[in-house]
Write a protein that holds these residues in place. Structure first.
Motif, PDB file in Angstrom:
ATOM      1  N   MET A 133       0.830  -1.196   0.000  1.00 34.62           N
ATOM      2  CA  MET A 133       0.000   0.000   0.000  1.00 34.62           C
ATOM      3  C   MET A 133       0.874   1.259   0.000  1.00 34.62           C
ATOM      4  SD  MET A 133      -2.891   1.174   2.752  1.00 34.62           S
ATOM      5  CE  MET A 133      -4.051  -0.085   2.236  1.00 34.62           C
ATOM      6  N   ARG A 134       1.908   1.248   0.800  1.00 39.50           N
ATOM      7  CA  ARG A 134       2.824   2.387   0.866  1.00 39.50           C
ATOM      8  C   ARG A 134       3.422   2.682  -0.514  1.00 39.50           C
ATOM      9  NH1 ARG A 134       7.680   2.620   5.264  1.00 39.50           N
ATOM     10  NH2 ARG A 134       8.209   4.806   4.988  1.00 39.50           N
ATOM     11  N   LYS A 135       3.875   1.637  -1.210  1.00 39.13           N
ATOM     12  CA  LYS A 135       4.456   1.802  -2.546  1.00 39.13           C
ATOM     13  C   LYS A 135       3.421   2.282  -3.558  1.00 39.13           C
ATOM     14  CE  LYS A 135       8.152  -1.542  -1.945  1.00 39.13           C
ATOM     15  NZ  LYS A 135       8.685  -2.859  -2.321  1.00 39.13           N
TER      16      LYS A 135
ATOM     17  N   GLU B  85      -7.438  -2.091  -4.349  1.00 38.12           N
ATOM     18  CA  GLU B  85      -7.408  -3.118  -5.393  1.00 38.12           C
ATOM     19  C   GLU B  85      -5.963  -3.469  -5.767  1.00 38.12           C
ATOM     20  OE1 GLU B  85      -8.463  -3.388 -10.144  1.00 38.12           O
ATOM     21  OE2 GLU B  85      -9.591  -1.973  -8.912  1.00 38.12           O
ATOM     22  N   LEU B  86      -5.135  -2.458  -5.986  1.00 42.53           N
ATOM     23  CA  LEU B  86      -3.742  -2.694  -6.357  1.00 42.53           C
ATOM     24  C   LEU B  86      -2.945  -3.320  -5.214  1.00 42.53           C
ATOM     25  CD1 LEU B  86      -3.050   0.562  -8.379  1.00 42.53           C
ATOM     26  CD2 LEU B  86      -3.156  -1.782  -9.284  1.00 42.53           C
ATOM     27  N   THR B  87      -3.271  -2.917  -3.989  1.00 43.59           N
ATOM     28  CA  THR B  87      -2.598  -3.491  -2.826  1.00 43.59           C
ATOM     29  C   THR B  87      -2.875  -4.982  -2.745  1.00 43.59           C
ATOM     30  OG1 THR B  87      -2.655  -1.395  -1.605  1.00 43.59           O
ATOM     31  CG2 THR B  87      -2.446  -3.420  -0.299  1.00 43.59           C
ATOM     32  N   ARG B  88      -4.126  -5.348  -2.856  1.00 42.68           N
ATOM     33  CA  ARG B  88      -4.513  -6.768  -2.786  1.00 42.68           C
ATOM     34  C   ARG B  88      -3.882  -7.561  -3.928  1.00 42.68           C
ATOM     35  NH1 ARG B  88      -8.487  -9.139   0.164  1.00 42.68           N
ATOM     36  NH2 ARG B  88      -9.096 -11.206  -0.522  1.00 42.68           N
ATOM     37  N   LYS B  89      -3.893  -6.989  -5.130  1.00 41.88           N
ATOM     38  CA  LYS B  89      -3.375  -7.662  -6.313  1.00 41.88           C
ATOM     39  C   LYS B  89      -1.867  -7.908  -6.218  1.00 41.88           C
ATOM     40  CE  LYS B  89      -2.818  -6.930 -11.266  1.00 41.88           C
ATOM     41  NZ  LYS B  89      -3.016  -6.007 -12.377  1.00 41.88           N
ATOM     42  N   ASN B  90      -1.133  -7.024  -5.541  1.00 42.49           N
ATOM     43  CA  ASN B  90       0.326  -7.083  -5.545  1.00 42.49           C
ATOM     44  C   ASN B  90       0.959  -7.552  -4.237  1.00 42.49           C
ATOM     45  OD1 ASN B  90       1.142  -6.069  -8.280  1.00 42.49           O
ATOM     46  ND2 ASN B  90      -0.284  -4.470  -7.647  1.00 42.49           N
ATOM     47  N   CYS B  91       0.153  -7.910  -3.254  1.00 44.45           N
ATOM     48  CA  CYS B  91       0.697  -8.420  -1.989  1.00 44.45           C
ATOM     49  C   CYS B  91       0.852  -9.939  -2.101  1.00 44.45           C
ATOM     50  CB  CYS B  91      -0.210  -8.070  -0.822  1.00 44.45           C
ATOM     51  SG  CYS B  91       0.311  -8.841   0.729  1.00 44.45           S
ATOM     52  N   SER B  92       2.084 -10.413  -2.077  1.00 43.30           N
ATOM     53  CA  SER B  92       2.344 -11.841  -2.256  1.00 43.30           C
ATOM     54  C   SER B  92       1.719 -12.696  -1.151  1.00 43.30           C
ATOM     55  CB  SER B  92       3.843 -12.104  -2.352  1.00 43.30           C
ATOM     56  OG  SER B  92       4.493 -11.712  -1.158  1.00 43.30           O
ATOM     57  N   MET B  93       1.687 -12.194   0.065  1.00 43.29           N
ATOM     58  CA  MET B  93       1.115 -12.983   1.161  1.00 43.29           C
ATOM     59  C   MET B  93      -0.398 -13.119   1.009  1.00 43.29           C
ATOM     60  SD  MET B  93       3.659 -13.997   3.029  1.00 43.29           S
ATOM     61  CE  MET B  93       4.452 -14.210   1.448  1.00 43.29           C
TER      62      MET B  93
ATOM     63  N   ARG C 171      -2.052 -12.893  -1.826  1.00 43.10           N
ATOM     64  CA  ARG C 171      -2.280 -13.743  -2.998  1.00 43.10           C
ATOM     65  C   ARG C 171      -2.069 -15.217  -2.657  1.00 43.10           C
ATOM     66  NH1 ARG C 171      -2.936 -11.343  -7.961  1.00 43.10           N
ATOM     67  NH2 ARG C 171      -3.931 -13.342  -8.313  1.00 43.10           N
ATOM     68  N   THR C 172      -1.100 -15.497  -1.805  1.00 42.11           N
ATOM     69  CA  THR C 172      -0.833 -16.875  -1.405  1.00 42.11           C
ATOM     70  C   THR C 172      -1.997 -17.461  -0.606  1.00 42.11           C
ATOM     71  OG1 THR C 172       1.548 -16.493  -1.383  1.00 42.11           O
ATOM     72  CG2 THR C 172       0.745 -18.351  -0.077  1.00 42.11           C
ATOM     73  N   MET C 173      -2.612 -16.646   0.240  1.00 41.31           N
ATOM     74  CA  MET C 173      -3.627 -17.149   1.165  1.00 41.31           C
ATOM     75  C   MET C 173      -5.071 -16.873   0.735  1.00 41.31           C
ATOM     76  SD  MET C 173      -1.601 -18.600   3.200  1.00 41.31           S
ATOM     77  CE  MET C 173      -2.909 -19.264   4.190  1.00 41.31           C
ATOM     78  N   GLU C 174      -5.277 -16.112  -0.338  1.00 40.42           N
ATOM     79  CA  GLU C 174      -6.620 -15.644  -0.677  1.00 40.42           C
ATOM     80  C   GLU C 174      -7.642 -16.757  -0.926  1.00 40.42           C
ATOM     81  OE1 GLU C 174      -6.421 -13.101  -4.097  1.00 40.42           O
ATOM     82  OE2 GLU C 174      -5.410 -14.606  -5.297  1.00 40.42           O
ATOM     83  N   HIS C 175      -7.210 -17.944  -1.301  1.00 42.11           N
ATOM     84  CA  HIS C 175      -8.165 -19.034  -1.537  1.00 42.11           C
ATOM     85  C   HIS C 175      -8.328 -19.935  -0.309  1.00 42.11           C
ATOM     86  CE1 HIS C 175      -8.571 -17.822  -5.649  1.00 42.11           C
ATOM     87  NE2 HIS C 175      -7.263 -17.898  -5.827  1.00 42.11           N
ATOM     88  N   SER C 176      -7.558 -19.650   0.738  1.00 46.97           N
ATOM     89  CA  SER C 176      -7.633 -20.443   1.970  1.00 46.97           C
ATOM     90  C   SER C 176      -8.231 -19.670   3.133  1.00 46.97           C
ATOM     91  CB  SER C 176      -6.231 -20.904   2.371  1.00 46.97           C
ATOM     92  OG  SER C 176      -5.656 -21.681   1.358  1.00 46.97           O
ATOM     93  N   ILE C 177      -8.030 -18.364   3.123  1.00 46.54           N
ATOM     94  CA  ILE C 177      -8.486 -17.507   4.213  1.00 46.54           C
ATOM     95  C   ILE C 177      -9.302 -16.365   3.619  1.00 46.54           C
ATOM     96  CG2 ILE C 177      -7.762 -15.924   6.055  1.00 46.54           C
ATOM     97  CD1 ILE C 177      -5.162 -17.488   6.279  1.00 46.54           C
ATOM     98  N   GLU C 178     -10.443 -16.075   4.229  1.00 43.77           N
ATOM     99  CA  GLU C 178     -11.210 -14.892   3.828  1.00 43.77           C
ATOM    100  C   GLU C 178     -10.500 -13.673   4.420  1.00 43.77           C
ATOM    101  OE1 GLU C 178     -15.500 -12.808   4.758  1.00 43.77           O
ATOM    102  OE2 GLU C 178     -15.368 -14.994   4.876  1.00 43.77           O
ATOM    103  N   ILE C 179     -10.058 -12.780   3.556  1.00 45.44           N
ATOM    104  CA  ILE C 179      -9.311 -11.608   4.004  1.00 45.44           C
ATOM    105  C   ILE C 179     -10.140 -10.375   3.685  1.00 45.44           C
ATOM    106  CG2 ILE C 179      -7.161 -10.281   3.796  1.00 45.44           C
ATOM    107  CD1 ILE C 179      -5.914 -12.972   2.712  1.00 45.44           C
TER     108      ILE C 179
END
Length: 126
Positions: free
Chosen positions: A47-49, A101-109, A111-119
């Motif tokens: 988000m900062r970037k 939207e861009l933060t969610r799209k570009n955060c590797s953590m 993206r790794t967990m999005e199908h396992s954990i509701e964030i």
């Protein structure tokens, strides 16, 4: 990274130093705390970037983990995390949906967990 068993859990040897990890928070960080911290801080860094690239640098970003839901019947699996971002600076609130939207799209953590954990992510601009 290397992890070695100790009396109360494990010690991780990382480039920055040692990390104590234990199922008992009297002796170190609990694994779920590290997981949730990774989601929060990765998102905050991205988000900062994003804000900097949009020429709206944040003076401050605070991240509060408002809720963590764990399912006891599934080995206390983390099923839901609510991250709340409080931003300070000359930030256009109308651009925040795109920032999120861009933060969610570009955060590797995330993206790794999005199908396992509701964030869930919420924000406020001060």
């Amino acid at each position: 990274m290397k992890f070695s068993m100790n009396e109360n859990g494990f010690t991780g040897t990382l480039p920055f130093g040692e990390l104590l990890i234990s199922g008992n928070e009297e002796y170190g960080y609990r694994p779920y705390q590290l997981l949730v911290s990774s989601l929060a801080v990765c998102s905050g860094g991205v988000m900062r970037k994003v804000l900097e690239k949009m020429r709206m640098p944040a003076e401050d970003i605070q991240i509060e983990v408002k809720d963590v839901v764990r399912i006891e019947e599934e080995a206390s699996r983390v099923s839901k995390v609510h991250l709340h971002f409080t931003l300070k600076g000359d930030i256009d609130p109308a651009k925040m949906p795109r920032v999120m939207e861009l933060t969610r799209k570009n955060c590797s953590m995330v993206r790794t967990m999005e199908h396992s954990i509701e964030i869930n992510e919420t924000y406020e601009v001060l």
